[in-house]
Design a protein around this motif. Structure first.
Motif, PDB file in Angstrom:
ATOM      1  N   MET A 113       0.813  -1.209   0.000  1.00  0.00           N
ATOM      2  CA  MET A 113       0.000   0.000   0.000  1.00  0.00           C
ATOM      3  C   MET A 113       0.856   1.272   0.000  1.00  0.00           C
ATOM      4  SD  MET A 113      -3.218  -0.962   2.512  1.00  0.00           S
ATOM      5  CE  MET A 113      -4.337   0.201   1.702  1.00  0.00           C
ATOM      6  N   LEU A 114       2.183   1.110   0.068  1.00  0.00           N
ATOM      7  CA  LEU A 114       3.094   2.251   0.076  1.00  0.00           C
ATOM      8  C   LEU A 114       3.950   2.235  -1.185  1.00  0.00           C
ATOM      9  CD1 LEU A 114       4.354   2.191   3.782  1.00  0.00           C
ATOM     10  CD2 LEU A 114       2.474   3.531   2.815  1.00  0.00           C
TER      11      LEU A 114
ATOM     12  N   ALA B 106       1.707  17.499  11.810  1.00  0.00           N
ATOM     13  CA  ALA B 106       1.434  17.994  10.456  1.00  0.00           C
ATOM     14  C   ALA B 106       2.235  17.214   9.424  1.00  0.00           C
ATOM     15  CB  ALA B 106       1.752  19.482  10.368  1.00  0.00           C
ATOM     16  N   VAL B 107       3.499  16.928   9.743  1.00  0.00           N
ATOM     17  CA  VAL B 107       4.343  16.150   8.827  1.00  0.00           C
ATOM     18  C   VAL B 107       3.787  14.736   8.669  1.00  0.00           C
ATOM     19  CG1 VAL B 107       6.631  15.104   8.516  1.00  0.00           C
ATOM     20  CG2 VAL B 107       6.442  17.489   9.258  1.00  0.00           C
ATOM     21  N   TRP B 108       3.366  14.128   9.768  1.00  0.00           N
ATOM     22  CA  TRP B 108       2.829  12.768   9.699  1.00  0.00           C
ATOM     23  C   TRP B 108       1.545  12.699   8.879  1.00  0.00           C
ATOM     24  CZ3 TRP B 108       5.434   8.740   9.809  1.00  0.00           C
ATOM     25  CH2 TRP B 108       6.442   8.488  10.740  1.00  0.00           C
ATOM     26  N   VAL B 109       0.671  13.686   9.052  1.00  0.00           N
ATOM     27  CA  VAL B 109      -0.576  13.690   8.284  1.00  0.00           C
ATOM     28  C   VAL B 109      -0.280  13.859   6.800  1.00  0.00           C
ATOM     29  CG1 VAL B 109      -2.706  14.968   7.823  1.00  0.00           C
ATOM     30  CG2 VAL B 109      -2.025  14.503  10.170  1.00  0.00           C
ATOM     31  N   GLU B 110       0.701  14.689   6.473  1.00  0.00           N
ATOM     32  CA  GLU B 110       1.054  14.874   5.071  1.00  0.00           C
ATOM     33  C   GLU B 110       1.631  13.586   4.483  1.00  0.00           C
ATOM     34  OE1 GLU B 110       3.600  18.063   2.410  1.00  0.00           O
ATOM     35  OE2 GLU B 110       2.982  18.619   4.444  1.00  0.00           O
ATOM     36  N   MET B 111       2.432  12.860   5.268  1.00  0.00           N
ATOM     37  CA  MET B 111       2.948  11.563   4.822  1.00  0.00           C
ATOM     38  C   MET B 111       1.804  10.569   4.630  1.00  0.00           C
ATOM     39  SD  MET B 111       6.403  10.687   6.936  1.00  0.00           S
ATOM     40  CE  MET B 111       7.841  11.733   6.941  1.00  0.00           C
ATOM     41  N   LEU B 112       0.851  10.593   5.554  1.00  0.00           N
ATOM     42  CA  LEU B 112      -0.308   9.699   5.475  1.00  0.00           C
ATOM     43  C   LEU B 112      -1.110   9.955   4.205  1.00  0.00           C
ATOM     44  CD1 LEU B 112      -2.144   7.608   7.025  1.00  0.00           C
ATOM     45  CD2 LEU B 112      -3.326   9.590   7.987  1.00  0.00           C
ATOM     46  N   CYS B 113      -1.343  11.217   3.899  1.00  0.00           N
ATOM     47  CA  CYS B 113      -2.108  11.584   2.699  1.00  0.00           C
ATOM     48  C   CYS B 113      -1.333  11.259   1.423  1.00  0.00           C
ATOM     49  CB  CYS B 113      -2.460  13.070   2.734  1.00  0.00           C
ATOM     50  SG  CYS B 113      -3.588  13.517   4.072  1.00  0.00           S
ATOM     51  N   PHE B 114      -0.012  11.455   1.462  1.00  0.00           N
ATOM     52  CA  PHE B 114       0.830  11.101   0.318  1.00  0.00           C
ATOM     53  C   PHE B 114       0.737   9.603   0.040  1.00  0.00           C
ATOM     54  CE2 PHE B 114       4.906   9.462  -1.220  1.00  0.00           C
ATOM     55  CZ  PHE B 114       5.120  10.235  -2.357  1.00  0.00           C
ATOM     56  N   ALA B 115       0.822   8.798   1.114  1.00  0.00           N
ATOM     57  CA  ALA B 115       0.731   7.341   0.966  1.00  0.00           C
ATOM     58  C   ALA B 115      -0.633   6.931   0.432  1.00  0.00           C
ATOM     59  CB  ALA B 115       1.010   6.668   2.310  1.00  0.00           C
ATOM     60  N   ALA B 116      -1.696   7.539   0.961  1.00  0.00           N
ATOM     61  CA  ALA B 116      -3.056   7.203   0.512  1.00  0.00           C
ATOM     62  C   ALA B 116      -3.238   7.522  -0.960  1.00  0.00           C
ATOM     63  CB  ALA B 116      -4.077   7.973   1.357  1.00  0.00           C
ATOM     64  N   ASN B 117      -2.721   8.666  -1.396  1.00  0.00           N
ATOM     65  CA  ASN B 117      -2.894   9.106  -2.775  1.00  0.00           C
ATOM     66  C   ASN B 117      -2.072   8.282  -3.760  1.00  0.00           C
ATOM     67  OD1 ASN B 117      -4.010  10.989  -4.721  1.00  0.00           O
ATOM     68  ND2 ASN B 117      -1.957  11.860  -4.885  1.00  0.00           N
ATOM     69  N   ASN B 118      -0.960   7.729  -3.280  1.00  0.00           N
ATOM     70  CA  ASN B 118      -0.075   6.967  -4.156  1.00  0.00           C
ATOM     71  C   ASN B 118      -0.292   5.454  -4.087  1.00  0.00           C
ATOM     72  OD1 ASN B 118       2.200   8.767  -5.535  1.00  0.00           O
ATOM     73  ND2 ASN B 118       1.729   9.660  -3.547  1.00  0.00           N
ATOM     74  N   CYS B 119      -1.269   5.026  -3.282  1.00  0.00           N
ATOM     75  CA  CYS B 119      -1.620   3.604  -3.241  1.00  0.00           C
ATOM     76  C   CYS B 119      -2.638   3.328  -4.339  1.00  0.00           C
ATOM     77  CB  CYS B 119      -2.203   3.258  -1.867  1.00  0.00           C
ATOM     78  SG  CYS B 119      -2.794   1.554  -1.737  1.00  0.00           S
ATOM     79  N   ARG B 120      -2.406   2.302  -5.136  1.00  0.00           N
ATOM     80  CA  ARG B 120      -3.304   1.982  -6.244  1.00  0.00           C
ATOM     81  C   ARG B 120      -4.664   1.529  -5.723  1.00  0.00           C
ATOM     82  NH1 ARG B 120      -0.029  -1.825 -10.328  1.00  0.00           N
ATOM     83  NH2 ARG B 120      -1.955  -1.492 -11.529  1.00  0.00           N
ATOM     84  N   GLY B 121      -5.705   1.866  -6.488  1.00  0.00           N
ATOM     85  CA  GLY B 121      -7.070   1.566  -6.087  1.00  0.00           C
ATOM     86  C   GLY B 121      -7.319   0.091  -5.809  1.00  0.00           C
ATOM     87  N   GLN B 122      -6.657  -0.782  -6.555  1.00  0.00           N
ATOM     88  CA  GLN B 122      -6.876  -2.214  -6.378  1.00  0.00           C
ATOM     89  C   GLN B 122      -6.414  -2.696  -5.009  1.00  0.00           C
ATOM     90  OE1 GLN B 122      -4.053  -2.958  -9.738  1.00  0.00           O
ATOM     91  NE2 GLN B 122      -3.337  -4.644  -8.459  1.00  0.00           N
TER      92      GLN B 122
ATOM     93  N   LYS C 123      -8.532  -4.321  -2.085  1.00  0.00           N
ATOM     94  CA  LYS C 123      -8.087  -5.586  -1.481  1.00  0.00           C
ATOM     95  C   LYS C 123      -8.249  -5.551   0.032  1.00  0.00           C
ATOM     96  CE  LYS C 123      -3.947  -8.459  -0.890  1.00  0.00           C
ATOM     97  NZ  LYS C 123      -2.512  -8.616  -1.247  1.00  0.00           N
ATOM     98  N   GLN C 124      -7.877  -4.424   0.641  1.00  0.00           N
ATOM     99  CA  GLN C 124      -7.979  -4.311   2.095  1.00  0.00           C
ATOM    100  C   GLN C 124      -9.418  -4.130   2.560  1.00  0.00           C
ATOM    101  OE1 GLN C 124      -4.820  -5.706   2.647  1.00  0.00           O
ATOM    102  NE2 GLN C 124      -5.555  -4.843   4.561  1.00  0.00           N
ATOM    103  N   LEU C 125     -10.270  -3.560   1.698  1.00  0.00           N
ATOM    104  CA  LEU C 125     -11.676  -3.433   2.066  1.00  0.00           C
ATOM    105  C   LEU C 125     -12.318  -4.806   2.266  1.00  0.00           C
ATOM    106  CD1 LEU C 125     -12.948  -0.548  -0.246  1.00  0.00           C
ATOM    107  CD2 LEU C 125     -12.832  -0.540   2.253  1.00  0.00           C
TER     108      LEU C 125
ATOM    109  N   THR D 227      -7.391   3.946   3.542  1.00  0.00           N
ATOM    110  CA  THR D 227      -8.398   3.994   2.481  1.00  0.00           C
ATOM    111  C   THR D 227      -9.418   5.100   2.744  1.00  0.00           C
ATOM    112  OG1 THR D 227      -8.128   1.623   2.076  1.00  0.00           O
ATOM    113  CG2 THR D 227     -10.136   2.652   1.246  1.00  0.00           C
ATOM    114  N   THR D 228      -9.777   5.284   3.997  1.00  0.00           N
ATOM    115  CA  THR D 228     -10.686   6.371   4.362  1.00  0.00           C
ATOM    116  C   THR D 228     -10.066   7.721   3.995  1.00  0.00           C
ATOM    117  OG1 THR D 228     -11.522   5.053   6.211  1.00  0.00           O
ATOM    118  CG2 THR D 228     -12.006   7.407   6.242  1.00  0.00           C
ATOM    119  N   VAL D 229      -8.776   7.857   4.266  1.00  0.00           N
ATOM    120  CA  VAL D 229      -8.063   9.090   3.928  1.00  0.00           C
ATOM    121  C   VAL D 229      -8.044   9.273   2.418  1.00  0.00           C
ATOM    122  CG1 VAL D 229      -5.831  10.289   4.022  1.00  0.00           C
ATOM    123  CG2 VAL D 229      -6.639   9.000   6.012  1.00  0.00           C
ATOM    124  N   TRP D 230      -7.842   8.189   1.679  1.00  0.00           N
ATOM    125  CA  TRP D 230      -7.808   8.231   0.204  1.00  0.00           C
ATOM    126  C   TRP D 230      -9.142   8.733  -0.348  1.00  0.00           C
ATOM    127  CZ3 TRP D 230     -10.027   4.237  -3.242  1.00  0.00           C
ATOM    128  CH2 TRP D 230      -9.650   4.398  -4.582  1.00  0.00           C
TER     129      TRP D 230
END
Length: 285
Positions: free
Chosen positions: A138-139, A225-241, A245-247, A255-258
């Motif tokens: 997911m990363l 703030a840095v951690w949230v930005e990393m979290l959002c970066f990871a969510a945005n760069n994780c492929r939809g599939q 899969k995790q759902l 996924t909620t963040v995505w």
């Protein structure tokens, strides 16, 4: 949210009667993930923090930012950019180590009390490491698990040298790691590449302490703030599939963040460029 602590995993392996059998059948990694993973609820304060940080980044491209904007906004980019402008998995490990050390250090300084901001930072930090170790797909691609194992070995070496492997006081063995690298010497890295992450984690913790002094609230505001930005970066760069899969297995907070990122129009998947022209075909009899 899943929680995983590098230093807790490094300190001492939990006893297990089935360890040899598990290792022989090739399930050692899965067993370790289960053994050292804990869970915490996603508190309302974390949801509010994520939403507020996303609103502040409404005109930014999340696929390009993973801490830079937060550092720039708070005026600390040039002081801490060295910990962000590197491989994403390495950045996660460095900030995780620093967050963990500062969290337990502030716990000692407050006489056992913990601020809400520091608790939030610790939970997101542990969650990002949980993803790195148990959900690496997911990363963004990297060698995070290799770096993680090398850093665990280095941490155990420090604790063995200080004869603290059997110590049950978490604060003492975290302090032992921090004190072992009171001075950061870049020349050491030429000969001990496996030490680079733990060195940088201690360096970041010490640098944050030096910059903010007794103003722990401002320090944790930046860390979060840095951690949230990393979290959002990871969510945005994780492929939809992989989100899908995790759902099927109960879902991930990532996924909620995505979904929230996409809803606010900050993600790449559903973004429509402003200059896009749509042609309409009209057919007449």
């Amino acid at each position: 949210m899943g929680q995983y602590s590098l230093i807790t995993r490094s300190r001492k392996e939990k006893p297990c009667l089935w360890r040899k059998i598990i290792t022989c059948v090739g399930l050692k990694e899965h067993w370790y993930n289960y053994r050292y993973t804990t869970y915490v609820p996603v508190e309302e304060d974390i949801k509010i923090l994520v939403f507020d940080e996303l609103k502040s980044e409404i005109n930014l491209t999340l696929s390009e930012h993973r801490g830079q904007w937060s550092l720039l906004r708070e005026g600390y980019y040039y002081e801490f950019c060295w910990s962000i402008e590197i491989e994403f998995d390495k950045s996660i490990l460095i900030w995780h180590i620093a967050t963990d050390l500062l969290f337990h250090k502030s716990d000692r300084n407050r006489g056992g009390g913990r601020s809400q901001r520091s608790q939030i930072g610790q939970h997101i930090s542990n969650y990002m490491l949980f993803l790195l170790i148990t959900r690496p797909f997911m990363l963004p691609v990297g060698i995070g698990k290799i770096r993680f194992e090398a850093t665990c070995v280095e941490a155990r070496t420090i604790l063995k040298k200080k004869e603290m492997m059997s110590e049950n006081d978490e604060a003492k063995w975290r302090n032992a790691i921090l004190e072992n690298y009171t001075e950061y010497d870049p020349s050491i890295l030429r000969y001990h590449r496996s030490m680079s992450v733990i060195l940088d984690g201690c360096r970041l913790a010490q640098q944050l302490q030096k910059e903010f002094g007794d103003d722990s609230d401002r320090m944790w505001k930046l860390i979060n703030a840095v951690w949230v930005e990393m979290l959002c970066f990871a969510a945005n760069n994780c492929r939809g599939q992989f989100h899908a899969k995790q759902l099927s297995k109960g879902g991930e907070f990532l996924t909620t963040v995505w979904i929230l990122v996409a809803h606010l129009g900050l993600g790449d998947l559903f973004k429509v460029e402003m200059d896009t022209r749509v042609a309409k075909l009209c057919v007449r009899k």
